[in-house]
Design a protein around this motif. Sequence first.
Motif, short mmCIF file in Angstrom:
data_model
loop_
_atom_site.label_atom_id
_atom_site.label_comp_id
_atom_site.label_asym_id
_atom_site.label_seq_id
_atom_site.Cartn_x
_atom_site.Cartn_y
_atom_site.Cartn_z
N LEU A 1 0.82 -1.21 0.00
CA LEU A 1 0.00 0.00 0.00
C LEU A 1 0.86 1.26 0.00
CD1 LEU A 1 -2.78 -1.01 2.56
CD2 LEU A 1 -2.87 -1.11 0.07
N PHE A 2 1.91 1.25 0.82
CA PHE A 2 2.76 2.44 0.91
C PHE A 2 3.55 2.65 -0.39
CE2 PHE A 2 6.49 4.89 2.35
CZ PHE A 2 5.84 5.94 2.99
N ALA A 3 4.13 1.57 -0.93
CA ALA A 3 4.91 1.70 -2.16
C ALA A 3 4.02 2.03 -3.35
CB ALA A 3 5.68 0.40 -2.42
N THR B 1 -10.31 1.64 -0.71
CA THR B 1 -9.88 2.88 -0.06
C THR B 1 -9.59 4.01 -1.03
OG1 THR B 1 -7.58 2.10 -0.04
CG2 THR B 1 -8.93 1.63 1.91
N GLU B 2 -9.16 3.68 -2.26
CA GLU B 2 -8.75 4.72 -3.21
C GLU B 2 -9.64 4.77 -4.45
OE1 GLU B 2 -4.58 4.54 -4.03
OE2 GLU B 2 -4.07 3.94 -1.98
N ASN B 3 -10.72 3.98 -4.44
CA ASN B 3 -11.70 4.00 -5.53
C ASN B 3 -11.05 3.71 -6.88
OD1 ASN B 3 -14.31 4.17 -6.51
ND2 ASN B 3 -14.16 6.37 -6.95
N LYS B 4 -10.19 2.69 -6.92
CA LYS B 4 -9.57 2.28 -8.17
C LYS B 4 -10.18 0.97 -8.65
CE LYS B 4 -5.11 4.58 -7.48
NZ LYS B 4 -3.62 4.41 -7.45
N GLN B 5 -9.76 0.54 -9.82
CA GLN B 5 -10.30 -0.69 -10.41
C GLN B 5 -9.17 -1.66 -10.75
OE1 GLN B 5 -13.58 -1.38 -10.64
NE2 GLN B 5 -14.00 0.59 -9.65
N LEU B 6 -8.36 -1.97 -9.76
CA LEU B 6 -7.26 -2.91 -9.97
C LEU B 6 -7.79 -4.34 -9.84
CD1 LEU B 6 -4.51 -1.15 -7.82
CD2 LEU B 6 -4.80 -1.03 -10.30
#
Length: 315
Positions: free
Chosen positions: A44-46, A199-204
């Motif tokens: 998450l941090f990277a 948490t970041e509303n992405k689509q991975l």
Amino acid sequence: MNQSKQLTDGALLTAVFMILMLIATFVPVITLIATFILPVPFILFASRYDWKPSMVMLIAAAILSSLLTSIFSLPIPILMGIGGMMIGSAIHRNLTAYETWARGTIGFVVGIVLVFVFSQYIFQMNLVNEINQMIQQSITMSQDVMEQFGLNELTEEQMGMVTEQLGVLTDLLPVWIAIVALLLAFVSQWVSYKVINRTENKQLHFPPFRTLRLPVSLIWIYFFALIMSFFNLDQSGMVFTAVHNVLMLTGILMTLQGFSFIFYYAHAKHMSKALPITSIILTIFFPFIFLYLVRLLGIIDIGFSLRDRISNQKK
């Protein structure tokens, strides 16, 4: 502002990692689950700040783990940090899911090798010898159990063969390291995708398994190792060990390609998912028959672009 947020995120995720590590260390019931989740804070941090700031987080986690548990726990943040940073950095650079998985696998392989080196030179503990001792102990225990059931003669006849077969496990240690790294990378990446999407509303996400296509060069590596295996190599030599490790690892990868093709074929022909699922079940229960058939299918798919031919037929 960005620097402040970076420090806050780093401190928070380091704390999360330490909690997960303490759980993995002191709660044996969920140790396995916690182990697969341990790389997630680094990922998450990277994924937000790339690998350079993540190095600071790794150093902090290593220091805290040594202080809160013991120096013997130091290899854990090293292993999880390197693998997690490789996956997170790949996500940060918007690489595909399979490229990210490959980088994560490499990171975990490097981390596992460093754990072996660390154990050897810092703790004076040879993990290979420890594995050999565990194998010998298991052989001795099995022999004692069989003798209690009156199977002494069978034990004496088969013991040499059993000992030799179990000894191969040590020779195939690089393959086991690669398999563990593959699993660690896949599970931690999948969990991280879920967390990032939430948490970041992405689509991975991972693309469908049926789209997996390995490079053609894998076939040449496999056949080269296969040809080399027919030569009378010294079984205690490095060449023999290297050939059998390469042969087993490439064989596993082409078996995955075979399963991928079965999933693709079922999808292309609008067939039930029962076909690919049944193929996996049959391979697990009857590996001496179906494993080689699936592997052969994977070789044909890679070498002759079998799915492209099916795709062209549909047109």
